[in-house]
Scaffold this motif. Structure first.
Motif, PDB file in Angstrom:
ATOM      1  N   THR A   1       0.796  -1.223   0.000  1.00 23.73           N
ATOM      2  CA  THR A   1       0.000   0.000   0.000  1.00 23.73           C
ATOM      3  C   THR A   1       0.829   1.273   0.000  1.00 23.73           C
ATOM      4  OG1 THR A   1      -0.198  -0.067   2.410  1.00 23.73           O
ATOM      5  CG2 THR A   1      -1.972  -1.079   1.128  1.00 23.73           C
ATOM      6  N   SER A   2       2.126   1.177   0.175  1.00 21.11           N
ATOM      7  CA  SER A   2       2.980   2.363   0.166  1.00 21.11           C
ATOM      8  C   SER A   2       3.674   2.473  -1.186  1.00 21.11           C
ATOM      9  CB  SER A   2       4.017   2.254   1.279  1.00 21.11           C
ATOM     10  OG  SER A   2       4.915   3.335   1.187  1.00 21.11           O
ATOM     11  N   PRO A   3       3.324   3.491  -1.978  1.00 24.12           N
ATOM     12  CA  PRO A   3       3.916   3.600  -3.326  1.00 24.12           C
ATOM     13  C   PRO A   3       5.440   3.700  -3.312  1.00 24.12           C
ATOM     14  CG  PRO A   3       2.129   5.189  -3.049  1.00 24.12           C
ATOM     15  CD  PRO A   3       2.370   4.565  -1.710  1.00 24.12           C
ATOM     16  N   GLY A   4       6.001   4.442  -2.369  1.00 28.22           N
ATOM     17  CA  GLY A   4       7.452   4.600  -2.329  1.00 28.22           C
ATOM     18  C   GLY A   4       8.168   3.299  -2.042  1.00 28.22           C
ATOM     19  N   ILE A   5       7.684   2.554  -1.052  1.00 25.31           N
ATOM     20  CA  ILE A   5       8.303   1.276  -0.704  1.00 25.31           C
ATOM     21  C   ILE A   5       8.122   0.281  -1.837  1.00 25.31           C
ATOM     22  CG2 ILE A   5       8.233  -0.666   0.906  1.00 25.31           C
ATOM     23  CD1 ILE A   5       7.364   1.305   3.069  1.00 25.31           C
ATOM     24  N   TYR A   6       6.918   0.252  -2.433  1.00 29.06           N
ATOM     25  CA  TYR A   6       6.632  -0.680  -3.525  1.00 29.06           C
ATOM     26  C   TYR A   6       7.554  -0.412  -4.716  1.00 29.06           C
ATOM     27  CZ  TYR A   6       4.073  -3.341  -7.003  1.00 29.06           C
ATOM     28  OH  TYR A   6       3.729  -4.233  -7.979  1.00 29.06           O
ATOM     29  N   LYS A   7       7.734   0.861  -5.063  1.00 25.63           N
ATOM     30  CA  LYS A   7       8.609   1.204  -6.186  1.00 25.63           C
ATOM     31  C   LYS A   7      10.057   0.822  -5.896  1.00 25.63           C
ATOM     32  CE  LYS A   7       5.834   5.027  -7.907  1.00 25.63           C
ATOM     33  NZ  LYS A   7       5.761   6.476  -8.101  1.00 25.63           N
ATOM     34  N   PHE A   8      10.501   1.069  -4.654  1.00 17.52           N
ATOM     35  CA  PHE A   8      11.870   0.740  -4.278  1.00 17.52           C
ATOM     36  C   PHE A   8      12.111  -0.765  -4.372  1.00 17.52           C
ATOM     37  CE2 PHE A   8      14.874  -0.579  -0.962  1.00 17.52           C
ATOM     38  CZ  PHE A   8      16.001   0.124  -1.371  1.00 17.52           C
ATOM     39  N   ILE A   9      11.215  -1.561  -3.813  1.00 14.47           N
ATOM     40  CA  ILE A   9      11.387  -3.015  -3.816  1.00 14.47           C
ATOM     41  C   ILE A   9      11.287  -3.573  -5.234  1.00 14.47           C
ATOM     42  CG2 ILE A   9      10.314  -5.191  -3.084  1.00 14.47           C
ATOM     43  CD1 ILE A   9       9.859  -3.886  -0.385  1.00 14.47           C
ATOM     44  N   SER A  10      10.344  -3.063  -6.039  1.00 12.86           N
ATOM     45  CA  SER A  10      10.235  -3.571  -7.405  1.00 12.86           C
ATOM     46  C   SER A  10      11.476  -3.219  -8.220  1.00 12.86           C
ATOM     47  CB  SER A  10       8.968  -3.053  -8.088  1.00 12.86           C
ATOM     48  OG  SER A  10       9.013  -1.662  -8.255  1.00 12.86           O
ATOM     49  N   ALA A  11      12.073  -2.058  -7.970  1.00 13.40           N
ATOM     50  CA  ALA A  11      13.315  -1.701  -8.673  1.00 13.40           C
ATOM     51  C   ALA A  11      14.450  -2.632  -8.265  1.00 13.40           C
ATOM     52  CB  ALA A  11      13.692  -0.252  -8.367  1.00 13.40           C
TER      53      ALA A  11
ATOM     54  N   LYS B   1      11.300   7.660 -11.391  1.00 19.49           N
ATOM     55  CA  LYS B   1      12.599   7.013 -11.270  1.00 19.49           C
ATOM     56  C   LYS B   1      12.452   5.505 -11.230  1.00 19.49           C
ATOM     57  CE  LYS B   1      16.834   7.222  -8.611  1.00 19.49           C
ATOM     58  NZ  LYS B   1      17.516   7.802  -7.481  1.00 19.49           N
ATOM     59  N   TYR B   2      11.379   5.012 -10.566  1.00 19.57           N
ATOM     60  CA  TYR B   2      11.132   3.586 -10.446  1.00 19.57           C
ATOM     61  C   TYR B   2       9.700   3.297 -10.891  1.00 19.57           C
ATOM     62  CZ  TYR B   2      15.190   3.930  -7.416  1.00 19.57           C
ATOM     63  OH  TYR B   2      16.419   4.194  -6.900  1.00 19.57           O
ATOM     64  N   PRO B   3       9.484   3.059 -12.173  1.00 17.80           N
ATOM     65  CA  PRO B   3       8.119   2.769 -12.612  1.00 17.80           C
ATOM     66  C   PRO B   3       7.614   1.440 -12.048  1.00 17.80           C
ATOM     67  CG  PRO B   3       9.668   2.426 -14.392  1.00 17.80           C
ATOM     68  CD  PRO B   3      10.445   3.009 -13.239  1.00 17.80           C
ATOM     69  N   ILE B   4       6.315   1.351 -11.869  1.00 17.85           N
ATOM     70  CA  ILE B   4       5.714   0.131 -11.346  1.00 17.85           C
ATOM     71  C   ILE B   4       5.681  -0.901 -12.467  1.00 17.85           C
ATOM     72  CG2 ILE B   4       3.596  -0.876 -10.438  1.00 17.85           C
ATOM     73  CD1 ILE B   4       3.045   1.810  -9.133  1.00 17.85           C
ATOM     74  N   VAL B   5       6.065  -2.119 -12.137  1.00 13.52           N
ATOM     75  CA  VAL B   5       6.148  -3.199 -13.113  1.00 13.52           C
ATOM     76  C   VAL B   5       5.066  -4.208 -12.806  1.00 13.52           C
ATOM     77  CG1 VAL B   5       7.577  -5.059 -14.011  1.00 13.52           C
ATOM     78  CG2 VAL B   5       8.618  -2.879 -13.385  1.00 13.52           C
ATOM     79  N   ASP B   6       4.270  -4.573 -13.815  1.00  9.76           N
ATOM     80  CA  ASP B   6       3.271  -5.625 -13.660  1.00  9.76           C
ATOM     81  C   ASP B   6       3.922  -6.955 -13.941  1.00  9.76           C
ATOM     82  OD1 ASP B   6       1.242  -3.851 -13.089  1.00  9.76           O
ATOM     83  OD2 ASP B   6       0.741  -3.573 -15.201  1.00  9.76           O
ATOM     84  N   VAL B   7       3.592  -7.953 -13.136  1.00 12.70           N
ATOM     85  CA  VAL B   7       4.142  -9.289 -13.301  1.00 12.70           C
ATOM     86  C   VAL B   7       3.031 -10.227 -13.728  1.00 12.70           C
ATOM     87  CG1 VAL B   7       5.316 -11.173 -12.143  1.00 12.70           C
ATOM     88  CG2 VAL B   7       5.822  -8.842 -11.491  1.00 12.70           C
ATOM     89  N   ASP B   8       3.272 -10.946 -14.823  1.00 14.02           N
ATOM     90  CA  ASP B   8       2.294 -11.932 -15.288  1.00 14.02           C
ATOM     91  C   ASP B   8       2.316 -13.125 -14.363  1.00 14.02           C
ATOM     92  OD1 ASP B   8       3.081 -11.323 -18.749  1.00 14.02           O
ATOM     93  OD2 ASP B   8       1.551 -10.415 -17.493  1.00 14.02           O
TER      94      ASP B   8
ATOM     95  N   LEU C   1      14.101  -5.702  -7.162  1.00 13.96           N
ATOM     96  CA  LEU C   1      13.811  -7.021  -7.730  1.00 13.96           C
ATOM     97  C   LEU C   1      14.172  -7.074  -9.208  1.00 13.96           C
ATOM     98  CD1 LEU C   1      10.446  -8.042  -6.048  1.00 13.96           C
ATOM     99  CD2 LEU C   1      12.679  -9.105  -5.747  1.00 13.96           C
ATOM    100  N   ARG C   2      13.959  -5.973  -9.928  1.00 17.68           N
ATOM    101  CA  ARG C   2      14.326  -5.946 -11.348  1.00 17.68           C
ATOM    102  C   ARG C   2      15.827  -6.098 -11.518  1.00 17.68           C
ATOM    103  NH1 ARG C   2      10.722  -1.680 -11.655  1.00 17.68           N
ATOM    104  NH2 ARG C   2      12.422  -0.215 -11.860  1.00 17.68           N
ATOM    105  N   VAL C   3      16.607  -5.555 -10.581  1.00 15.38           N
ATOM    106  CA  VAL C   3      18.067  -5.681 -10.649  1.00 15.38           C
ATOM    107  C   VAL C   3      18.488  -7.106 -10.307  1.00 15.38           C
ATOM    108  CG1 VAL C   3      20.222  -4.942  -9.573  1.00 15.38           C
ATOM    109  CG2 VAL C   3      18.495  -3.251 -10.176  1.00 15.38           C
ATOM    110  N   LEU C   4      17.894  -7.657  -9.251  1.00  8.60           N
ATOM    111  CA  LEU C   4      18.275  -9.000  -8.805  1.00  8.60           C
ATOM    112  C   LEU C   4      17.730 -10.108  -9.696  1.00  8.60           C
ATOM    113  CD1 LEU C   4      17.772  -8.572  -4.952  1.00  8.60           C
ATOM    114  CD2 LEU C   4      19.932  -8.650  -6.209  1.00  8.60           C
ATOM    115  N   LEU C   5      16.515  -9.917 -10.204  1.00 12.26           N
ATOM    116  CA  LEU C   5      15.857 -10.933 -11.028  1.00 12.26           C
ATOM    117  C   LEU C   5      15.508 -10.338 -12.386  1.00 12.26           C
ATOM    118  CD1 LEU C   5      13.345 -12.129  -8.294  1.00 12.26           C
ATOM    119  CD2 LEU C   5      15.501 -13.213  -8.892  1.00 12.26           C
ATOM    120  N   PRO C   6      16.361 -10.495 -13.374  1.00 10.22           N
ATOM    121  CA  PRO C   6      16.096  -9.893 -14.686  1.00 10.22           C
ATOM    122  C   PRO C   6      14.768 -10.351 -15.295  1.00 10.22           C
ATOM    123  CG  PRO C   6      18.330 -10.730 -14.581  1.00 10.22           C
ATOM    124  CD  PRO C   6      17.639 -11.188 -13.344  1.00 10.22           C
ATOM    125  N   GLY C   7      14.304 -11.531 -14.976  1.00 12.48           N
ATOM    126  CA  GLY C   7      13.030 -12.017 -15.502  1.00 12.48           C
ATOM    127  C   GLY C   7      11.825 -11.407 -14.828  1.00 12.48           C
TER     128      GLY C   7
END
Length: 129
Positions: free
Chosen positions: A85-95, A121-128, A97-103
């Motif tokens: 529910t926190s946009p800042g934390i969500y963006k930080f963690i998703s960024a 700076k950190y767009p939200i990424v949707d995961v299938d 994860l994108r670095v750690l897990l390229p897939g």
């Protein structure tokens, strides 16, 4: 309040300040609802077991074990609720994860010229799934 923040706040139009305040209030409400819902889901079954036991009835031991585990799960639900529910934390963690897990990035994303003007700076990424 810092001088820079005060200067930015004073230069904003009242409509922009109202929109930002409304967005902030909405995020706070979403967080409170998520935490309260998780708390309720985790604690209500245990409280029902306590009421049944106080009434002198017997309860299946497996049900007691499951409800006790749900109480413990509440400690996991709260931080997850904060992250989702926190946009800042969500963006930080998703960024991260994108670095750690390229897939982790969505593979079927096509970028149009209008999308390149995004200043996040950190767009939200949707995961299938």
């Amino acid at each position: 309040m810092s001088k820079m923040h005060a200067a930015v706040s004073l230069n904003q139009t009242p409509q922009l300040r109202n929109n930002q305040e409304m967005k902030r209030q909405t995020n706070i409400a979403k967080t409170v609802i998520a935490i309260f819902t998780g708390f309720t889901i985790c604690w209500v079954p245990w409280l029902v077991v306590l009421i049944i036991l106080r009434a002198g009835k017997t309860v299946n031991e497996d049900f007691i074990i499951v409800t006790t585990q749900m109480l413990l799960a509440n400690h996991l639900v709260d931080p997850i609720s904060w992250v989702l529910t926190s946009p800042g934390i969500y963006k930080f963690i998703s960024a991260k994860l994108r670095v750690l897990l390229p897939g982790f990035q969505k593979s079927s994303v096509s970028v149009s010229p209008s999308d390149t003007t995004n200043t996040d700076k950190y767009p939200i990424v949707d995961v299938d799934d």
